[in-house]
Write a protein that holds these residues in place. Sequence first.
Motif, PDB file in Angstrom:
ATOM      1  N   GLN A   1      16.168-124.205  19.109  1.00 32.05           N
ATOM      2  CA  GLN A   1      15.055-123.134  18.509  1.00 32.05           C
ATOM      3  C   GLN A   1      14.998-122.177  19.325  1.00 32.05           C
ATOM      4  O   GLN A   1      14.443-120.998  18.878  1.00 32.05           O
ATOM      5  CB  GLN A   1      13.739-123.880  18.563  1.00 32.05           C
ATOM      6  N   ALA A   2      16.024-122.047  20.289  1.00 28.34           N
ATOM      7  CA  ALA A   2      16.120-120.664  20.808  1.00 28.34           C
ATOM      8  C   ALA A   2      17.414-119.566  20.233  1.00 28.34           C
ATOM      9  O   ALA A   2      17.292-118.461  20.512  1.00 28.34           O
ATOM     10  CB  ALA A   2      16.788-120.983  22.461  1.00 28.34           C
ATOM     11  N   VAL A   3      17.899-120.125  19.093  1.00 30.32           N
ATOM     12  CA  VAL A   3      18.665-119.395  18.359  1.00 30.32           C
ATOM     13  C   VAL A   3      17.797-118.536  17.404  1.00 30.32           C
ATOM     14  O   VAL A   3      16.958-119.256  16.535  1.00 30.32           O
ATOM     15  CB  VAL A   3      19.802-120.133  17.484  1.00 30.32           C
TER      16      VAL A   3
ATOM     17  N   PRO B   1      21.821-114.620  21.087  1.00 28.72           N
ATOM     18  CA  PRO B   1      21.800-115.831  20.267  1.00 28.72           C
ATOM     19  C   PRO B   1      21.042-115.487  18.829  1.00 28.72           C
ATOM     20  O   PRO B   1      19.859-115.892  18.797  1.00 28.72           O
ATOM     21  CB  PRO B   1      21.152-116.785  20.925  1.00 28.72           C
ATOM     22  N   LYS B   2      21.801-114.956  17.779  1.00 27.11           N
ATOM     23  CA  LYS B   2      21.281-114.590  16.532  1.00 27.11           C
ATOM     24  C   LYS B   2      21.984-115.011  15.532  1.00 27.11           C
ATOM     25  O   LYS B   2      23.165-114.567  15.474  1.00 27.11           O
ATOM     26  CB  LYS B   2      20.648-113.346  16.668  1.00 27.11           C
ATOM     27  N   ILE B   3      21.500-115.412  14.400  1.00 26.57           N
ATOM     28  CA  ILE B   3      22.406-115.497  13.191  1.00 26.57           C
ATOM     29  C   ILE B   3      21.861-114.819  12.264  1.00 26.57           C
ATOM     30  O   ILE B   3      20.537-114.954  11.658  1.00 26.57           O
ATOM     31  CB  ILE B   3      22.499-117.145  12.712  1.00 26.57           C
ATOM     32  N   VAL B   4      22.243-114.144  11.539  1.00 22.47           N
ATOM     33  CA  VAL B   4      21.993-113.525  10.372  1.00 22.47           C
ATOM     34  C   VAL B   4      22.462-114.369   9.063  1.00 22.47           C
ATOM     35  O   VAL B   4      23.685-114.321   8.678  1.00 22.47           O
ATOM     36  CB  VAL B   4      22.429-111.877  10.053  1.00 22.47           C
TER      37      VAL B   4
ATOM     38  N   SER C   1      18.653-124.560   4.388  1.00 21.04           N
ATOM     39  CA  SER C   1      19.410-125.683   5.097  1.00 21.04           C
ATOM     40  C   SER C   1      20.191-125.052   6.137  1.00 21.04           C
ATOM     41  O   SER C   1      20.292-125.825   7.414  1.00 21.04           O
ATOM     42  CB  SER C   1      20.377-126.524   4.061  1.00 21.04           C
ATOM     43  N   ILE C   2      20.744-123.836   6.062  1.00 20.49           N
ATOM     44  CA  ILE C   2      21.498-123.496   7.119  1.00 20.49           C
ATOM     45  C   ILE C   2      20.660-123.082   8.283  1.00 20.49           C
ATOM     46  O   ILE C   2      20.885-123.430   9.593  1.00 20.49           O
ATOM     47  CB  ILE C   2      22.250-121.936   6.924  1.00 20.49           C
ATOM     48  N   LEU C   3      19.342-122.567   8.146  1.00 21.78           N
ATOM     49  CA  LEU C   3      18.415-122.465   9.051  1.00 21.78           C
ATOM     50  C   LEU C   3      17.912-123.648   9.900  1.00 21.78           C
ATOM     51  O   LEU C   3      18.007-123.693  10.997  1.00 21.78           O
ATOM     52  CB  LEU C   3      17.368-121.701   8.594  1.00 21.78           C
TER      53      LEU C   3
ATOM     54  N   LYS D   1      28.003-121.491  18.042  1.00 21.47           N
ATOM     55  CA  LYS D   1      28.889-120.443  18.366  1.00 21.47           C
ATOM     56  C   LYS D   1      27.813-119.168  19.139  1.00 21.47           C
ATOM     57  O   LYS D   1      28.178-118.567  19.964  1.00 21.47           O
ATOM     58  CB  LYS D   1      29.568-119.912  16.893  1.00 21.47           C
ATOM     59  N   ALA D   2      26.764-119.266  18.422  1.00 24.54           N
ATOM     60  CA  ALA D   2      25.653-118.153  18.823  1.00 24.54           C
ATOM     61  C   ALA D   2      25.225-118.520  20.327  1.00 24.54           C
ATOM     62  O   ALA D   2      25.080-117.531  21.301  1.00 24.54           O
ATOM     63  CB  ALA D   2      24.509-118.399  18.114  1.00 24.54           C
ATOM     64  N   MET D   3      25.189-119.896  20.559  1.00 24.33           N
ATOM     65  CA  MET D   3      24.806-120.264  21.946  1.00 24.33           C
ATOM     66  C   MET D   3      25.871-120.016  23.032  1.00 24.33           C
ATOM     67  O   MET D   3      25.548-119.768  24.251  1.00 24.33           O
ATOM     68  CB  MET D   3      24.407-121.679  22.042  1.00 24.33           C
TER      69      MET D   3
END
Length: 434
Positions: free
Chosen positions: A314-316, A285-288, A304-306, A430-432
């Motif tokens: 907050q687990a992402v 679960p990570k977003i670059v 704002s994306i963050l 999506k990450a989750m």
Amino acid sequence: MAIGMVSISTDNGIITGNAENNNLHIHTLLYQKSKGFHMHTELKSGINWVGYVDWSVRDFHSFDTRHGATYNSYLVQDEKIALIDTVKGGYAPQLLTNVRELVSPDRVDYVICNHAEADHAGAMPAVIKALPNATLVCNAKCRDILAGYFDISAWKIKILTPGETLRLGRRTLHFLDTPMVHWPDSMVTYIPEEKLLFSNDAFGQHLASSVRFDDQWNLHDILLEAKSYYANIVAPYSRQVLKTLEAASQLDIQMIAPSHGLIWRKNLPAILEAYFAWASGHCVPKIVVLFDSMWESTAQMADSILAGANAVSQAVNVQLLHARRNTLTRIATEMLDASAVAFGSATLNGQMMPAMASALTYIKGLYRCVKKPAFAFGSSGWSIGGGEQNAKGFEEMNWGHVDEKARASWRATQDVHQACFNAGRRLARKAMEQ
Ligand code: FEO
């Protein structure tokens, strides 16, 4: 002996090469020898590492080798003697010095070339010249690439047929083609009697060290370097890596000796499991969020994306990476197991920011086969460009957009921030799901 001449006699033979370039090496060698210091390292009885540690290299065709590198070469001494791979061009004197510590050069029967790239075969002309009785052993693709680099017309060459083996005496060399891991010619060499695999680029790390084995270093750090190596070198060929892992699973392996970095003799399950995960496209679960900004509008959109992603969970793990303040190597490594991405850029002279263009080109090459949910954003003044070119990049890679792109005109308005916040939420969902 006469220091400064093209050739110099030692008690083990003749060191040859460019005198000007080699003087320092020769002085150092003589000092080391006077102290009984040896450069080779024994893997198993009669099998030694004889490569070169490149402590100072910091750029490897754009790979940020912040911890240096090694070019691993191995000497197998049996009734017949085989040298497996050479080193980067320019370091042949050091390799040959290490070989001479163990055997007279005229006793080497074979030079195995697992891969013709210059970091392993650049020293080949000097090595072939220095080993008068050696036959080069490689596959046809490797021979063709070597012929593209060097005049090989005078070399003794044995071209391998699929499944062919080479008996050295008590031991046998088995060859397994692993095309595109890392080039079309790539292969690995396996010694079943020793349960030892010479894996060339696979399972390597760019890590200079005075120790040679994985149990002499922190495993976490080795795996980080192996991950960086995979992301920046091997990632485009993950399908072929899976095939190689499948083939390797049929072999009884106790030791993996790659051509870069530390030799795996303790933590084989860890590196094999990691390779399977990376090659399978396993994500966390990570977003670059990769961006470059001019007057902070694009940077504020990244924030704002963050915020939107954090509002979901907050687990992402959201990584905000400024393209000009992170190396391509770090960016590609973070991308490897990211579940989703957002790329943003301000507009400079009608184009995306140069650092973003560089990163996007690099990412397109490495991850063109991996679809990740993506969001494009950017800012502009009197002409558009930055965000639009990121969106075009995603389309070229066939990555799925999670939302329409967001573009700020001069300053990011509340509506623009809301669009970025919403995109962050979607990316996080999506990450989750991963
Ligand atoms: Fe380490 Fe593909 O060369």
